[in-house]
Motif scaffolding. Structure first.
Motif, short mmCIF file in Angstrom:
data_model
loop_
_atom_site.label_atom_id
_atom_site.label_comp_id
_atom_site.label_asym_id
_atom_site.label_seq_id
_atom_site.Cartn_x
_atom_site.Cartn_y
_atom_site.Cartn_z
N GLY A 76 32.47 -22.47 39.93
CA GLY A 76 32.24 -21.78 41.19
C GLY A 76 32.28 -22.65 42.42
O GLY A 76 31.92 -22.18 43.50
N ALA A 82 36.94 -17.08 43.82
CA ALA A 82 36.63 -15.86 43.07
C ALA A 82 37.89 -15.17 42.55
O ALA A 82 37.80 -14.31 41.66
CB ALA A 82 35.83 -14.90 43.95
N SER A 112 28.91 -20.64 43.92
CA SER A 112 29.14 -19.20 43.74
C SER A 112 30.48 -18.72 44.28
O SER A 112 30.57 -17.65 44.87
CB SER A 112 27.99 -18.39 44.35
OG SER A 112 27.78 -18.71 45.71
N PHE A 113 31.54 -19.50 44.03
CA PHE A 113 32.92 -19.06 44.19
C PHE A 113 33.31 -18.71 45.62
O PHE A 113 32.95 -17.63 46.13
CB PHE A 113 33.21 -17.84 43.29
CG PHE A 113 32.97 -18.08 41.83
CD1 PHE A 113 33.93 -18.68 41.04
CD2 PHE A 113 31.76 -17.71 41.25
CE1 PHE A 113 33.70 -18.90 39.69
CE2 PHE A 113 31.51 -17.92 39.91
CZ PHE A 113 32.50 -18.52 39.11
N VAL A 127 31.37 -12.04 42.23
CA VAL A 127 30.40 -13.11 42.02
C VAL A 127 29.22 -12.64 41.18
O VAL A 127 28.80 -13.33 40.24
CB VAL A 127 29.92 -13.67 43.37
CG1 VAL A 127 28.78 -14.66 43.16
CG2 VAL A 127 31.07 -14.37 44.09
N GLY A 152 30.73 -20.99 48.39
CA GLY A 152 30.64 -19.74 47.66
C GLY A 152 29.92 -18.62 48.39
O GLY A 152 29.39 -18.79 49.50
N TRP A 153 29.90 -17.48 47.74
CA TRP A 153 29.37 -16.24 48.32
C TRP A 153 27.92 -16.38 48.77
O TRP A 153 27.52 -15.88 49.82
CB TRP A 153 29.50 -15.12 47.30
CG TRP A 153 29.02 -13.79 47.79
CD1 TRP A 153 29.66 -12.94 48.65
CD2 TRP A 153 27.78 -13.15 47.46
NE1 TRP A 153 28.91 -11.82 48.87
CE2 TRP A 153 27.75 -11.92 48.15
CE3 TRP A 153 26.71 -13.50 46.63
CZ2 TRP A 153 26.68 -11.03 48.04
CZ3 TRP A 153 25.64 -12.63 46.52
CH2 TRP A 153 25.63 -11.40 47.22
#
Length: 292
Positions: A76, A82, A112-113, A127, A152-153
């Motif tokens: 991630g 993602a 988290s991508f 995610v 990430g997200w």
């Protein structure tokens, strides 16, 4: 309130000191510490190191009497959007489950991508789905996935972190809080930490200032505008008992590889200087909280 004798254990991300494991161990030992966080060995991520090289590394760590407090994954992170192949992340987790068992650690750093061009709400859905799968596998393997406030997200938004934790609803997903990422990513670190502190399982310590051209420069803890003292105070007030792991970024910035830049390399003297500065900061903050 915490007592001054209940300060967290101190660790360091080894490749910030040296590319090779002998130099990483030596730098931690020079500080009188015995906790090492592994990210790369001779420039190769732990999960991508070949079996023979990993076995030699694990034996060297054991012989040195050093404990591995956490392992960094690419799962991630800024190189894994993602929209990418999730099978790559699952395969890495499978490898790290086996290797963490050998190293005697449970904590795996993840992110988290990045969106990869996905817009909300699709990005968030991807995610959440991926994190639930990852956490299920991690729980089965006895691991804790520590999500860093970085790429990430959920990297820059406490509300999204809480959303992710609630959706996944697993003890295998917790927070890795990095004190220095707010300067580079445009948020107040202490403000982000406060609602997340009860979920923090691991901490990275770095500090930063704004540099010309919109860049970020990294400095000794307490000398930047990351609010390191305030972040540590929040952790102390909450009774944090995990490790504080230095990530100086004074000479090594791994994410620059993603843009074709020169990431630099670890520096043992800078690593030791950073560790000494953190020791003093921790003593000051925990002592102050103990007398409140």
């Amino acid at each position: 309130m915490p007592s001054a004798s209940e300060t967290p254990r101190l660790a360091g991300i080894g490749d910030e000191a040296a590319p090779g494991l002998p130099g990483q161990i030596a730098a931690v030992r020079a500080l009188g510490w015995n906790l090492l966080e592994l990210r790369t060995l001779d420039g190769v991520p732990v999960a991508e190191t070949d079996d023979a090289a990993f076995a030699r590394a694990a034996e060297r760590i054991r012989a040195a009497g050093v404990e591995v407090v956490a392992v960094a994954a690419k799962i991630g992170d800024w190189s894994r959007p993602a929209t990418g192949d999730f099978a790559v992340d699952l395969a890495e987790l499978d490898v790290l489950a086996r290797r963490c068992a050998v190293l005697g650690t449970r904590t795996v750093r993840i992110m988290s991508f990045p969106s990869g061009g996905l817009a909300e709400p699709g990005w968030g859905r991807v995610v959440r789905t991926r994190m639930r799968v990852l956490a299920d596998r991690a729980e089965d393997a006895g691991l804790v996935l520590a999500h860093e406030n970085c790429a990430g997200w959920a990297g820059e938004d406490a509300a999204r972190v809480l959303d992710l934790l609630a959706h996944v609803d697993s003890p295998a997903l917790r927070v890795l809080f990095d004190t220095g990422n707010g300067v580079a990513h445009g948020y107040d670190a202490a403000a982000m930490l406060r609602p997340l502190v009860e979920y923090v399982a691991h901490v990275h310590v770095k500090d930063a200032v704004d540099a010309p051209g919109g860049d970020t420069a990294y400095v000794l803890p307490g000398r930047g505008r990351s609010g390191v003292d305030e972040c540590l105070r929040i952790l102390a007030c909450h009774g944090y008992r995990g490790a504080l792991s230095i990530e100086p970024h004074l000479h090594l910035r791994p994410h620059l590889r993603g843009t074709g830049g020169d990431p630099g390399r670890g520096d043992a003297a800078g690593f030791v200087e950073y560790g000494r500065a953190l020791e003093e900061t921790v003593r000051r903050v925990w002592r102050a909280e103990a007398v409140r």
